[in-house]
Write a protein that holds these residues in place. Structure first.
Motif, PDB file in Angstrom:
ATOM      1  N   VAL A  21       0.754  -0.897   0.206  1.00  0.00           N
ATOM      2  CA  VAL A  21       0.197  -0.174  -0.013  1.00  0.00           C
ATOM      3  C   VAL A  21       0.864   1.500  -0.562  1.00  0.00           C
ATOM      4  N   LEU A  22       1.622   1.168   0.821  1.00  0.00           N
ATOM      5  CA  LEU A  22       2.750   2.299   1.039  1.00  0.00           C
ATOM      6  C   LEU A  22       3.726   2.861  -0.201  1.00  0.00           C
ATOM      7  N   LEU A  23       4.105   1.822  -1.275  1.00  0.00           N
ATOM      8  CA  LEU A  23       4.701   1.958  -2.456  1.00  0.00           C
ATOM      9  C   LEU A  23       3.657   2.152  -3.601  1.00  0.00           C
ATOM     10  N   SER A  24       2.327   1.350  -3.456  1.00  0.00           N
ATOM     11  CA  SER A  24       1.441   1.901  -4.308  1.00  0.00           C
ATOM     12  C   SER A  24       1.194   4.017  -4.291  1.00  0.00           C
ATOM     13  N   TYR A  25       1.218   4.206  -3.180  1.00  0.00           N
ATOM     14  CA  TYR A  25       0.447   5.524  -2.902  1.00  0.00           C
ATOM     15  C   TYR A  25       1.547   6.676  -3.168  1.00  0.00           C
ATOM     16  N   LEU A  26       3.243   6.028  -3.022  1.00  0.00           N
ATOM     17  CA  LEU A  26       4.075   6.743  -3.109  1.00  0.00           C
ATOM     18  C   LEU A  26       4.726   7.269  -4.623  1.00  0.00           C
ATOM     19  N   TYR A  27       4.264   5.796  -5.373  1.00  0.00           N
ATOM     20  CA  TYR A  27       4.593   5.879  -7.304  1.00  0.00           C
ATOM     21  C   TYR A  27       3.263   6.633  -7.200  1.00  0.00           C
ATOM     22  N   ALA A  28       1.532   6.318  -6.898  1.00  0.00           N
ATOM     23  CA  ALA A  28       0.701   7.717  -7.412  1.00  0.00           C
ATOM     24  C   ALA A  28       1.620   9.653  -6.962  1.00  0.00           C
ATOM     25  N   ILE A  29       1.647   9.512  -5.837  1.00  0.00           N
ATOM     26  CA  ILE A  29       2.569  10.209  -5.325  1.00  0.00           C
ATOM     27  C   ILE A  29       3.489  11.409  -6.308  1.00  0.00           C
ATOM     28  N   LEU A  30       4.430  10.164  -6.544  1.00  0.00           N
ATOM     29  CA  LEU A  30       5.838  10.938  -7.120  1.00  0.00           C
ATOM     30  C   LEU A  30       6.011  10.719  -8.469  1.00  0.00           C
ATOM     31  N   TRP A  31       5.007   9.637  -9.004  1.00  0.00           N
ATOM     32  CA  TRP A  31       5.507   9.223 -10.752  1.00  0.00           C
ATOM     33  C   TRP A  31       3.814   9.725 -11.166  1.00  0.00           C
ATOM     34  N   LEU A  32       2.696   9.414 -10.774  1.00  0.00           N
ATOM     35  CA  LEU A  32       1.733   9.590 -12.279  1.00  0.00           C
ATOM     36  C   LEU A  32       0.891  11.147 -11.480  1.00  0.00           C
ATOM     37  N   ARG A  33       0.833  11.346 -10.340  1.00  0.00           N
ATOM     38  CA  ARG A  33       0.459  12.658 -10.409  1.00  0.00           C
ATOM     39  C   ARG A  33       1.213  13.789 -10.934  1.00  0.00           C
ATOM     40  N   PRO A  34       2.673  13.995 -10.984  1.00  0.00           N
ATOM     41  CA  PRO A  34       3.197  14.936 -12.060  1.00  0.00           C
ATOM     42  C   PRO A  34       3.129  14.873 -13.260  1.00  0.00           C
ATOM     43  N   GLU A  35       3.510  13.123 -13.712  1.00  0.00           N
ATOM     44  CA  GLU A  35       3.738  12.922 -15.063  1.00  0.00           C
ATOM     45  C   GLU A  35       1.653  13.398 -16.268  1.00  0.00           C
ATOM     46  N   ARG A  36       0.943  13.169 -14.774  1.00  0.00           N
ATOM     47  CA  ARG A  36      -0.580  13.448 -15.481  1.00  0.00           C
ATOM     48  C   ARG A  36      -0.879  15.111 -15.787  1.00  0.00           C
ATOM     49  N   LEU A  37       0.125  15.700 -14.858  1.00  0.00           N
ATOM     50  CA  LEU A  37       0.560  17.469 -14.865  1.00  0.00           C
ATOM     51  C   LEU A  37       0.808  17.799 -15.538  1.00  0.00           C
ATOM     52  N   ARG A  38       2.169  16.868 -16.329  1.00  0.00           N
ATOM     53  CA  ARG A  38       3.221  17.412 -17.757  1.00  0.00           C
ATOM     54  C   ARG A  38       2.536  17.450 -18.981  1.00  0.00           C
ATOM     55  N   GLU A  39       1.151  15.935 -19.022  1.00  0.00           N
ATOM     56  CA  GLU A  39       0.642  16.030 -19.868  1.00  0.00           C
ATOM     57  C   GLU A  39      -0.661  16.452 -20.478  1.00  0.00           C
ATOM     58  N   LYS A  40      -1.192  17.480 -19.352  1.00  0.00           N
ATOM     59  CA  LYS A  40      -2.021  18.303 -20.024  1.00  0.00           C
ATOM     60  C   LYS A  40      -1.476  19.830 -19.942  1.00  0.00           C
ATOM     61  N   LEU A  41       0.013  20.280 -19.234  1.00  0.00           N
ATOM     62  CA  LEU A  41       0.391  21.284 -19.794  1.00  0.00           C
ATOM     63  C   LEU A  41       1.391  20.893 -21.174  1.00  0.00           C
ATOM     64  N   ARG A  42       1.128  19.771 -21.530  1.00  0.00           N
ATOM     65  CA  ARG A  42       1.390  19.644 -23.046  1.00  0.00           C
ATOM     66  C   ARG A  42       0.210  19.632 -23.993  1.00  0.00           C
ATOM     67  N   SER A  43      -0.553  19.018 -23.448  1.00  0.00           N
ATOM     68  CA  SER A  43      -2.392  19.304 -24.317  1.00  0.00           C
ATOM     69  C   SER A  43      -1.754  20.812 -24.628  1.00  0.00           C
ATOM     70  N   GLN A  44      -1.934  21.580 -24.226  1.00  0.00           N
ATOM     71  CA  GLN A  44      -1.961  23.385 -23.827  1.00  0.00           C
ATOM     72  C   GLN A  44      -1.238  23.773 -24.677  1.00  0.00           C
ATOM     73  N   GLY A  45      -0.704  23.089 -24.969  1.00  0.00           N
ATOM     74  CA  GLY A  45       0.776  23.554 -25.812  1.00  0.00           C
ATOM     75  C   GLY A  45       2.515  24.096 -25.351  1.00  0.00           C
ATOM     76  N   VAL A  46       2.167  23.889 -23.530  1.00  0.00           N
ATOM     77  CA  VAL A  46       3.352  24.302 -22.586  1.00  0.00           C
ATOM     78  C   VAL A  46       4.761  23.175 -22.756  1.00  0.00           C
ATOM     79  N   LYS A  47       5.676  23.821 -23.249  1.00  0.00           N
ATOM     80  CA  LYS A  47       5.957  22.538 -23.462  1.00  0.00           C
ATOM     81  C   LYS A  47       7.737  22.974 -22.522  1.00  0.00           C
TER      82      LYS A  47
END
Length: 104
Positions: A21-47
């Motif tokens: 549970v701890l490892l899955s939480y850390l994976y979601a916080i440290l990797w998935l959340r920032p990756e989703r944010l980067r994807e949203k920014l890329r879709s808006q044209g922010v590089k």
């Protein structure tokens, strides 16, 4: 036939479950959340530059600030006026550097 575990058997299973549970939480916080944010920014044209896993762009930001500080000291060596109205370039030189490279 019933599967009944003695109470101590449950205690043995608790640490591996907690670790998963701890490892899955850390994976979601440290990797998935920032990756989703980067994807949203890329879709808006922010590089921008690709960040490293734990430190992001901090190393590059410090390098750019150090280069700017050295160049400003060289320019101000012969002048007495040390105030500037361009505070953005002074506080956030990496934004100017990245906007030149990646565009507005």
């Amino acid at each position: 036939m019933e599967l009944v575990f003695p109470p101590l058997r449950w205690l043995i299973l608790l640490p591996p479950v907690f670790l998963c549970v701890l490892l899955s939480y850390l994976y979601a916080i440290l990797w998935l959340r920032p990756e989703r944010l980067r994807e949203k920014l890329r879709s808006q044209g922010v590089k921008g530059p690709k960040p490293s896993f734990l430190f992001g762009n901090i190393v590059e930001m410090r390098r750019i600030q150090k280069e700017l500080a050295m160049s400003v000291q060289e320019l101000q060596a012969g002048t007495t006026d040390k105030f500037s109205s361009d505070y953005t370039a002074t506080l956030f030189p990496y934004f100017l550097h990245w906007s030149r490279i990646y565009g507005m």
